[in-house]
Design a protein around this motif. Structure first.
Motif, PDB file in Angstrom:
ATOM      1  N   ALA A  81      78.510  13.041  31.553  1.00  0.00           N
ATOM      2  CA  ALA A  81      79.952  13.294  31.459  1.00  0.00           C
ATOM      3  C   ALA A  81      80.741  12.516  32.489  1.00  0.00           C
ATOM      4  CB  ALA A  81      80.240  14.781  31.613  1.00  0.00           C
ATOM      5  N   ARG A 115      85.650  12.416  37.886  1.00  0.00           N
ATOM      6  CA  ARG A 115      86.307  13.390  37.007  1.00  0.00           C
ATOM      7  C   ARG A 115      87.382  14.164  37.773  1.00  0.00           C
ATOM      8  NH1 ARG A 115      82.376  16.997  35.570  1.00  0.00           N
ATOM      9  NH2 ARG A 115      80.567  15.827  36.296  1.00  0.00           N
ATOM     10  N   THR A 136      85.779  13.847  30.264  1.00  0.00           N
ATOM     11  CA  THR A 136      84.549  13.093  30.024  1.00  0.00           C
ATOM     12  C   THR A 136      84.827  11.628  30.290  1.00  0.00           C
ATOM     13  OG1 THR A 136      83.924  14.658  28.281  1.00  0.00           O
ATOM     14  CG2 THR A 136      82.754  12.545  28.334  1.00  0.00           C
ATOM     15  N   THR A 153      84.074   7.748  29.889  1.00  0.00           N
ATOM     16  CA  THR A 153      83.506   6.973  28.790  1.00  0.00           C
ATOM     17  C   THR A 153      83.445   5.488  29.140  1.00  0.00           C
ATOM     18  OG1 THR A 153      85.701   6.706  27.800  1.00  0.00           O
ATOM     19  CG2 THR A 153      84.389   8.590  27.068  1.00  0.00           C
ATOM     20  N   SER A 155      85.460  19.296  24.171  1.00  0.00           N
ATOM     21  CA  SER A 155      84.753  18.439  25.117  1.00  0.00           C
ATOM     22  C   SER A 155      83.245  18.602  25.012  1.00  0.00           C
ATOM     23  CB  SER A 155      85.227  18.721  26.550  1.00  0.00           C
ATOM     24  OG  SER A 155      86.582  18.339  26.712  1.00  0.00           O
ATOM     25  N   GLU A 156      82.786  19.789  24.672  1.00  0.00           N
ATOM     26  CA  GLU A 156      81.345  19.971  24.460  1.00  0.00           C
ATOM     27  C   GLU A 156      80.843  19.044  23.356  1.00  0.00           C
ATOM     28  OE1 GLU A 156      80.384  23.994  23.608  1.00  0.00           O
ATOM     29  OE2 GLU A 156      80.963  24.750  25.595  1.00  0.00           O
ATOM     30  N   ARG A 195      80.984  15.346  24.421  1.00  0.00           N
ATOM     31  CA  ARG A 195      79.903  14.965  25.331  1.00  0.00           C
ATOM     32  C   ARG A 195      78.582  14.779  24.594  1.00  0.00           C
ATOM     33  NH1 ARG A 195      81.220  18.464  30.877  1.00  0.00           N
ATOM     34  NH2 ARG A 195      83.161  17.337  31.362  1.00  0.00           N
ATOM     35  N   HIS A 217      78.956  11.427  22.954  1.00  0.00           N
ATOM     36  CA  HIS A 217      78.896  10.434  24.040  1.00  0.00           C
ATOM     37  C   HIS A 217      77.457  10.182  24.471  1.00  0.00           C
ATOM     38  CE1 HIS A 217      79.896   8.358  27.748  1.00  0.00           C
ATOM     39  NE2 HIS A 217      79.465   9.357  28.495  1.00  0.00           N
ATOM     40  N   GLU A 218      76.671  11.252  24.579  1.00  0.00           N
ATOM     41  CA  GLU A 218      75.270  11.098  24.987  1.00  0.00           C
ATOM     42  C   GLU A 218      74.470  10.307  23.958  1.00  0.00           C
ATOM     43  OE1 GLU A 218      73.832  15.033  25.754  1.00  0.00           O
ATOM     44  OE2 GLU A 218      75.376  15.405  27.284  1.00  0.00           O
TER      45      GLU A 218
END
Length: 386
Positions: free
Chosen positions: A71, A77, A95, A97, A255-256, A259, A262-263
């Motif tokens: 994140a 952050r 998050t 990026t 956001s969960e 993320r 994103h992972e």
């Protein structure tokens, strides 16, 4: 005897009509020709802070060269939350990026299903439309009417329906330089609330607003609560576009999902560069950068109005969007004009057509980046008038 299976395309259907970013060609052209490049938004101003570079080198020497929290580095952050100033929880709502481009794609991929409709303005940043198309969305363009580049409220309302899943905004805007007012944001928010749509707001140029205007974030509008996604970046404000540091700001539940996506895409961006960017509070004075950027806006407007182009004064961002028809009489389009100016004067501008849903509507416009040193803008003037 079995017949061989028919040959299939080696690439997916979703990429069949995908056009490349027209700015990539311009970037290559500028590098190859030695032109004064006013086409691409790569910062010539501000200069990259020496302390940022030193902090990045020190982070590498200190061993911050391996994977970080996907994140984003916790200090960065927190720095982004402080910069936004809207009460965002850096642990659950921000998050980091690989640039704003990844942030945009994550937001779209996490929000839309194939066939969902997306409302967006034309002209607008071509990456918005291309990314939405790539995830399978159907695009519903709302025309911005020049020279002030404002939408018609009736046309905006007509673009929404039960099929609308999201609206894509960009304020301050690329390429038009418009800054959406609070009244406009509230009008858009009311439509999103009515049709249960998400707003994905690209606020990359939030640091640059001029003549006393104030950037209004999607996070400030009550009707957007629980349905807003903000995209940001340090690329232009801190002159580190090559570091690829963007971010998503949204509620904890969204956001969960962001993320997780994103992972599965990048799993994070460069750890030592994130660590260095977390120190930006002491190395970059954004108020001073904005004041200096407004002077470059004024200079660019002086140079290109002197050349005969027409435009509405830029409200924010780093681009001037100009009408070239007073120079061409409509006889040549923006691409031919840009290539002629490059050949004749060694100055590169971005053709305006790719920024429109209907490229024909942009044939008489060019985009000019003014986030440059004053000397660069004066050199462009010298070459054009020679």
């Amino acid at each position: 005897m079995a017949h061989p299976a028919p040959r299939r395309s080696p690439t997916s259907t979703r990429t069949a009509g995908l056009a490349g970013n027209s700015l990539t060609e311009l970037f290559v052209m500028a590098r190859a020709s030695g032109a004064v490049d006013l086409a691409v938004g790569t910062p010539g101003y501000p200069a990259t802070s020496e302390s940022l570079v030193e902090d990045a080198a020190e982070a590498m020497r200190a061993g911050r060269n391996q994977y970080e929290h996907p994140a984003g580095v916790a200090e960065l952050r927190q720095r982004i939350a402080d910069m936004l100033g809207d009460g965002a929880d850096p642990d659950r709502e921000i998050t980091v990026t690989a640039g704003a481009t990844e942030a945009l794609y994550i937001a779209l991929l996490s929000t839309l299903d194939p066939g969902d409709e997306v409302v967006l303005f034309s002209p607008g940043y071509e990456q918005l439309a291309a990314s939405a198309a790539l995830v399978g969305a159907r695009l519903r363009y709302v025309r911005l009417h020049g020279p002030e580049w404002r939408y018609d409220p009736a046309e905006l309302a007509a673009a929404f329906s039960s099929r609308t899943r999201a609206v894509l905004l960009n304020t301050p805007a690329n390429p038009t330089g418009r800054v959406l007012s609070r009244e406009e944001m509230e009008e858009i928010a009311a439509l999103c609330e009515r049709w249960d749509a998400t707003v994905i707001c690209d606020e990359v140029y939030r640091s640059f607003t001029f003549d006393g205007r104030r950037h209004v974030s999607a996070t400030e509008i009550p009707a957007f609560t629980g349905r807003n996604v903000v995209i940001g970046s340090l690329s232009k404000s801190h002159a580190i576009s090559g570091w690829r540091l963007g971010f998503l700001r949204s509620d904890a539940k969204r956001s969960e999902t962001f993320r997780r996506v994103h992972e599965l895409t990048t799993n994070g961006t460069a750890a030592p560069l994130q660590a260095a960017a977390a120190s930006a509070a002491r190395s970059v004075d954004l108020d001073e950068v904005c004041r200096e950027m407004s002077l470059r806006r004024d200079l660019a407007q002086e140079v290109f109005s002197g050349m005969g182009m027409k435009f509405t004064p830029v409200e924010g961002g780093i681009f001037l969007f100009a009408d070239i028809s007073p120079l061409t009489g409509g006889r040549v389009d923006c691409r031919a004009f840009a290539h002629d100016l490059l050949d004749r004067a060694g100055v590169l501008l971005a053709p305006g057509a790719p920024f429109f849903g209907d490229p024909a509507q942009g044939r008489d416009h060019v985009r000019i980046a003014f986030n440059r040193r004053a000397e660069t803008l004066r050199e462009a003037e010298r070459r054009i008038t020679a």
